[in-house]
Each structure stands twice: as structure tokens, then as C-alpha cells.
Scaffold this active site. Structure first.
Site, PDB file in Angstrom:
ATOM      1  N   HIS A 131      50.862  41.796  47.593  1.00  0.00           N
ATOM      2  CA  HIS A 131      50.635  41.907  49.059  1.00  0.00           C
ATOM      3  C   HIS A 131      51.887  42.523  49.687  1.00  0.00           C
ATOM      4  O   HIS A 131      52.962  41.988  49.499  1.00  0.00           O
ATOM      5  CB  HIS A 131      50.268  40.699  49.301  1.00  0.00           C
ATOM      6  CG  HIS A 131      49.510  40.537  50.910  1.00  0.00           C
ATOM      7  ND1 HIS A 131      50.294  40.635  51.993  1.00  0.00           N
ATOM      8  CD2 HIS A 131      48.410  40.487  51.431  1.00  0.00           C
ATOM      9  CE1 HIS A 131      49.464  40.813  53.075  1.00  0.00           C
ATOM     10  NE2 HIS A 131      48.326  40.863  52.760  1.00  0.00           N
ATOM     11  N   ASP A 209      54.236  33.477  45.853  1.00  0.00           N
ATOM     12  CA  ASP A 209      53.453  33.647  47.059  1.00  0.00           C
ATOM     13  C   ASP A 209      51.955  32.908  46.721  1.00  0.00           C
ATOM     14  O   ASP A 209      51.413  33.522  45.898  1.00  0.00           O
ATOM     15  CB  ASP A 209      53.192  35.155  47.472  1.00  0.00           C
ATOM     16  CG  ASP A 209      51.845  35.476  48.137  1.00  0.00           C
ATOM     17  OD1 ASP A 209      51.172  34.513  48.517  1.00  0.00           O
ATOM     18  OD2 ASP A 209      51.616  36.489  48.445  1.00  0.00           O
ATOM     19  N   GLN A 212      46.774  32.786  47.592  1.00  0.00           N
ATOM     20  CA  GLN A 212      45.369  32.848  47.008  1.00  0.00           C
ATOM     21  C   GLN A 212      45.303  31.802  45.978  1.00  0.00           C
ATOM     22  O   GLN A 212      44.202  31.845  45.292  1.00  0.00           O
ATOM     23  CB  GLN A 212      45.265  34.236  46.748  1.00  0.00           C
ATOM     24  CG  GLN A 212      45.063  35.447  47.514  1.00  0.00           C
ATOM     25  CD  GLN A 212      44.027  35.291  48.550  1.00  0.00           C
ATOM     26  OE1 GLN A 212      43.162  34.581  48.236  1.00  0.00           O
ATOM     27  NE2 GLN A 212      44.247  36.155  49.656  1.00  0.00           N
ATOM     28  N   LYS A 235      43.468  30.384  55.229  1.00  0.00           N
ATOM     29  CA  LYS A 235      42.719  30.807  53.872  1.00  0.00           C
ATOM     30  C   LYS A 235      42.290  29.543  53.117  1.00  0.00           C
ATOM     31  O   LYS A 235      41.708  29.560  52.058  1.00  0.00           O
ATOM     32  CB  LYS A 235      43.743  31.553  52.906  1.00  0.00           C
ATOM     33  CG  LYS A 235      44.156  33.046  53.508  1.00  0.00           C
ATOM     34  CD  LYS A 235      44.790  33.875  52.573  1.00  0.00           C
ATOM     35  CE  LYS A 235      45.629  34.808  53.120  1.00  0.00           C
ATOM     36  NZ  LYS A 235      44.677  36.152  53.401  1.00  0.00           N
ATOM     37  N   CYS A 374      46.099  45.576  51.925  1.00  0.00           N
ATOM     38  CA  CYS A 374      47.570  45.019  52.045  1.00  0.00           C
ATOM     39  C   CYS A 374      48.234  45.302  50.698  1.00  0.00           C
ATOM     40  O   CYS A 374      49.284  44.445  50.431  1.00  0.00           O
ATOM     41  CB  CYS A 374      47.893  43.955  52.743  1.00  0.00           C
ATOM     42  SG  CYS A 374      47.340  43.755  54.558  1.00  0.00           S
TER      43      CYS A 374
END
Ligand code: PLP
Length: 417
Positions: A131, A209, A212, A235, A374
Site C-alpha cells: 500500500h 503492516d 489487512q 478496518k 493505493c
């Protein structure tokens, strides 16, 4: 209040009944089908009510006032931090920094650890599938400091080229590997345990990261031995403006602060200042109090349903969705097969632009995202300028997958394909 059952028999209708927004119709006789969960998730009533209660009953600033409301707000804010600690199994609440989201968490690491430790000649490894929030902060710093960024390529099956990673680690002075756990486009679940072990062997740190992954699977930062782990509250059923940076305590202790201001100081003199203890050293100014409290309630909800149950439900849904998407002529899904993939399907349909797909689906009540998500370098690698993306979560149903497939067939008819 949580009504969903937590038995091994997953009751998706009970889960859905906890989310007020899912009760509404998109338009007359058209139900809302929300398949844009990788962008942001919907919120259960318990989270909405927790925020409402904070503002109605104990709104006050934290850590400062010696009055009842402020003490209540402080204790709820700090309780949320404890919930996050337990949720990702951090060793200490001092390792949990509240931020506005993954983007801010990564920028914090770049601007403090990165600024203090990276110099010309050093190498940072990132990946082509990242991203933008895990590319741009490093590019900004590299332009100033002169270090090199190497990007791990993506293989044709949508996984990372780990041979390339091994080669750079063995031959170049790598200080940091920074990569996503689960791709927001391909859905690829990257083997971060393996990457962390390899990076540590050569003395490099690892930032993951987890935007997700944390919403969808159990994360244990101590078992992973990860150095920094970033994620977003919105999220994972929490409010926008809530997020977390986990960092190993010794690293955070050694890092200089980022933003200066109230709460992050121990003392201020006109000749200079000293810093507060962790985690407050990195939380300058009035924090997002209601948002942190809301995130704590989101964690309660996810824990009550059980991440293992959610993960299994998503595996079933994405498996079914991938099978059914194959029925649509001219449709290509990007990324690995269901067994290596999170609950994300980014796709193109020959002869229809991704934005037109999203618009036609919306006219049938189905919310998907279209564009580069993104991840422009990844789309360049895929040789497409845009994809449509359906992303699933704990409240999505096979019937909603069916609605998506019917709407895609209708879109092809509209385009006379
Ligand atoms: N990383 C990944 C993998 C994402 O999917 C996103 C959001 O879509 C981000 C980072 C940025 O998250 P936020 O916008 O909450 O900071």
C-alpha cells in the site's frame, strides 16, 4: 450488547443483527450488499453505543484533570490500551501506541527510528505489492537521508519472490524490512514469520503492516518476534481515527519522539525539554479518546465471536466467491488461490472499465471499490490501471456473493458483451 452466538456453528444472521447499518435498504426494494470491507468495516451497535456513552456520560480530557469525569475517561482510554495489548499479545501496555491508523503508525517509525538510524549506504527492503502508506514515507525519508530502497518483486502467482529477498539480505547492508502481512489487492498472506527470522539473522529489523491481517486472524507479536506492527481500528469494526503502532519496548525507549506538545513531555524549560515515559512519549496532544475506547469495544466484539470462527467463515466465503467469479466470462481475479488468500478478490472484466463495474454494481445495491486501491506500483506490475475489488468480512453471506455474480452478468449485458 452482543447477540451473535460463539459456538462452532457460525451464525452469520445473528452477527448481521449486531450491525445497524446492514438493516437498511440501498434503495427501494434493493438491499444493501456491503463488499468494501478492505477499505473500512461496518460497526456493531456495541461500538457505536460505547462512543455515544462516552460523549453523553463522561466526556473529558485524559491524563490531566483531577476530577471524576477525567478520571473516568482516563481509565476507559487506558483500559482500551490493555485490550489491544492482550489482543495482539504484546508484553507490555507500554508497547502499544495509539495513532490515527496504519498510515500514521508507519510514518511514526519512519520519522523517529528511521530518521535516527538510516543513512546513505543503508538498504531498506519493501515490496512491489505494498500500500502507498508503506512506500511513500520511506521514499520521503530516503530522498533526505540517501539510503536505498529495494522492492521485492511479485511472482506470477501473486506471492513474493522470497529468493530475491534472501539475496538482498545476504549481500547488502539491510537495516529494515518493511512489508504488508496481507495484500489489500491480491489477498496474498505473506509468510512474515519466515521473513522476520531471515531478517533478524542479518541484524535487520522488521515492520509489518497488519492493516489487512489484524481484523481477520489471530496475531501474536511476541511469537512472531516482530519489531514494529501497524494496524487501523476502522478496518476491524472500530471507529475511523483509531489505530495502533506496536513496537518492542527497547526500540521505542531508544527512539526520539515524533510530534512535540502536551502529554509527551516530562518537563519543559525554555532551555529544553525531557520526555514522558512510554507510551505517552509518542502521544502528543489530546488523543482520539472516544475512538480508542470504541476500538476497545471492537476488540471485545471480535474476541467474543472468536477470530478463529471469523477466519473460517471468511475462508468459506472467499472460496465460494472465487468459484462463482469463474462463471463470469472475461473475468480475471488477481492473486493466489483461496488457500493462500485473505477474503479479498480484485478483478477485471474484459470490455468494462473497473469504475463502470463499480457503478453498475452500485445501482444494484452492491458496494465494491474500483481503482488502484493505493497500490499503483502493484497495478503497474499487473499491467492494469484499475481493478474492481470485492472484500468480505464476518457479516457477509453466500447470498451476497450470489447477488454480486448476478450483477456482474447484468453488467456484461448492459455492455452488450
Ligand atoms: N495498509 C494496507 C494494507 C491497507 O489496506 C490500508 C488501507 O486501505 C492502509 C495500509 C492504510 O490504512 P489507513 O488509511 O487506515 O491508515
Amino acid at each position: 450488547m452482543i447477540t451473535a452466538r460463539t459456538t462452532t456453528e457460525y451464525d452469520v444472521e445473528a452477527v448481521r443483527s449486531d450491525f445497524p447499518i446492514l438493516r437498511q435498504m440501498h434503495s427501494d426494494n434493493v438491499p444493501l450488499v456491503y463488499l468494501d470491507n478492505a477499505a473500512t468495516s461496518q460497526k456493531p451497535a456495541s461500538v457505536i453505543e460505547a462512543i455515544d456513552t462516552y460523549y453523553r456520560e463522561y466526556n473529558a480530557n485524559v491524563h490531566r484533570g483531577i476530577h471524576k469525569l477525567s478520571e473516568q475517561a482516563t481509565s476507559a482510554y487506558e483500559e482500551a490500551r490493555l485490550k489491544v495489548r492482550k489482543f495482539i499479545n504484546a508484553a507490555s501496555k507500554r508497547e502499544i501506541l495509539f495513532t490515527r491508523g496504519t498510515t500514521e503508525s508507519i510514518n511514526l517509525v519512519a520519522q523517529t527510528w528511521g530518521r535516527a538510524n538510516l543513512k546513505a549506504g543503508d538498504v531498506v527492503i519493501s515490496t512491489v505489492m505494498e500500500h502507498h502508506s508503506n512506500i511513500v514515507p520511506w521514499q520521503i525519508l530516503a530522498a533526505e537521508k540517501g539510503f536505498t530502497i529495494r522492492y521485492v518483486p511479485v511472482l506470477p502467482d501473486g506471492t513474493l519472490d522470497l529468493d530475491y529477498l534472501g539475496e538482498v539480505l545476504s549481500k547488502e547492508p539491510v537495516k529494515l524490512v518493511t512489508l504488508m502481512h496481507v495484500s489489500n489487492v491480491l489477498g496474498t498472506i505473506n509468510p512474515i514469520e519466515d521473513v522476520i527470522a531471515k531478517a533478524h539473522k542479518v541484524g535487520a529489523l522488521v515492520l509489518v503492516d497488519g492493516a489487512q491481517s489484524v481484523p481477520h486472524m489471530t496475531i501474536d507479536v511476541q511469537a512472531l518476534d516482530v519489531d514494529f506492527f501497524a494496524f487501523s481500528g476502522h478496518k476491524m469494526l472500530g471507529p475511523t481515527g483509531s489505530g495502533v503502532l506496536y513496537g518492542k519496548r527497547a526500540l521505542l525507549e531508544a527512539m526520539p519522539p515524533w510530534m512535540g506538545g502536551g502529554d509527551m513531555i516530562s518537563s519543559v524549560k525554555l532551555t529544553g525539554s525531557t520526555w514522558n515515559d512510554l507510551p505517552y512519549k509518542f502521544e502528543a496532544g489530546t488523543p482520539a479518546i472516544a475512538e480508542a475506547i470504541g476500538l476497545g469495544y471492537a476488540i471485545d466484539y471480535l474476541t467474543q465471536i472468536g477470530l478463529a470462527n471469523i477466519h473460517q467463515h471468511e475462508r468459506d466465503i472467499i472460496g465460494y466467491a472465487l468459484d462463482r467469479l469463474r462463471e463470469v466470462p472475461g473475468l480475471t481475479v488477481y492473486g493466489p488461490t483461496a488457500d493462500q488468500k485473505g477474503a479479498v478478490a480484485a478483478f477485471t472484466v474484459e470490455g468494462i472499465h473497473a469504475h463502470d463495474i463499480a457503478q453498475l454494481l452500485d445501482s444494484e445495491g452492491i458496494a465494491v471499490r474500483a481503482g488502484h486501491h493505493c497500490a499503483m506500483p502493484l497495478h503497474e506490475h499487473l499491467h492494469v490501471n484499475a481493478t474492481a475489488r470485492a472484500s468480505f468480512y464476518l457479516y457477509n453471506t453466500p447470498a451476497e456473493v450470489d447477488a454480486l455474480i448476478t450483477a456482474l452478468h447484468n453488467a456484461r449485458k448492459t455492455f452488450q458483451l
